[in-house]
Design a protein around this motif. Structure first.
Motif, short mmCIF file in Angstrom:
data_model
loop_
_atom_site.label_atom_id
_atom_site.label_comp_id
_atom_site.label_asym_id
_atom_site.label_seq_id
_atom_site.Cartn_x
_atom_site.Cartn_y
_atom_site.Cartn_z
N ILE A 171 37.34 36.62 -104.50
CA ILE A 171 38.08 36.25 -103.48
C ILE A 171 36.29 35.61 -102.91
O ILE A 171 35.30 36.24 -103.24
N ARG A 175 35.45 36.25 -98.16
CA ARG A 175 34.68 37.69 -97.62
C ARG A 175 33.99 37.00 -96.77
O ARG A 175 33.41 36.27 -97.00
N ILE A 227 34.60 42.25 -98.84
CA ILE A 227 36.03 42.22 -98.94
C ILE A 227 36.95 42.90 -97.77
O ILE A 227 37.88 42.65 -97.34
N CYS A 228 36.78 44.38 -96.96
CA CYS A 228 36.84 44.90 -95.91
C CYS A 228 36.90 44.28 -94.64
O CYS A 228 37.57 44.01 -93.66
N TYR A 254 38.28 46.36 -105.87
CA TYR A 254 37.94 46.42 -104.62
C TYR A 254 36.43 45.22 -105.76
O TYR A 254 36.20 44.64 -105.62
N SER A 260 38.07 46.02 -89.00
CA SER A 260 37.65 45.69 -89.49
C SER A 260 37.41 47.38 -90.92
O SER A 260 37.29 47.54 -91.68
N ARG A 311 30.18 42.30 -93.10
CA ARG A 311 30.81 43.35 -93.98
C ARG A 311 29.57 44.43 -94.39
O ARG A 311 28.49 44.56 -93.46
N GLY A 341 38.02 41.86 -106.61
CA GLY A 341 37.47 41.27 -105.42
C GLY A 341 36.59 40.74 -105.09
O GLY A 341 36.00 39.65 -104.82
N MET A 342 35.41 41.38 -105.41
CA MET A 342 33.92 41.07 -105.60
C MET A 342 33.63 39.17 -106.03
O MET A 342 33.15 38.68 -105.67
N GLY A 363 36.85 40.58 -94.69
CA GLY A 363 37.31 39.75 -95.10
C GLY A 363 39.14 39.97 -95.24
O GLY A 363 39.69 38.92 -94.18
N ILE A 364 39.38 41.40 -95.39
CA ILE A 364 41.11 41.26 -95.49
C ILE A 364 41.09 42.13 -93.93
O ILE A 364 42.09 41.22 -93.12
N ASN A 399 33.52 33.47 -101.15
CA ASN A 399 32.71 33.94 -99.75
C ASN A 399 32.61 32.22 -98.72
O ASN A 399 32.57 32.02 -99.65
#
Length: 65
Positions: free
Chosen positions: A57, A6, A16-17, A50, A28, A11, A53-54, A19-20, A59
């Motif tokens: 995944i 993350r 999440i987005c 989502y 992003s 952010r 994922g919080m 990080g992806i 930080n």
């Protein structure tokens, strides 16, 4: 080896987005738009993914420390 993390610096909610986007080498903003477009047909499933994922995944700050 790349890891999915993350994002701390890119952010809006939980990173999440961001990080992806970092993981796949994409902007992003594109990831966020795709996420919003997937909310329409997948509704609760994408929101649940989502939220999971919080918690799953890690930080960036937790891993680099």
């Amino acid at each position: 080896m790349k890891k999915l993390l993350r994002s701390n610096h890119d952010r809006k909610l939980a990173g999440i987005c961001g990080g992806i986007g970092n993981y796949f080498g994409m902007d992003s903003t594109v990831v966020r738009i795709v996420f919003l477009l997937l909310i329409i047909p997948l509704n609760a499933g994408i929101i649940l993914a989502y939220l999971i994922g919080m918690f799953v995944i890690p930080n960036e700050a937790e891993v680099s420390s």
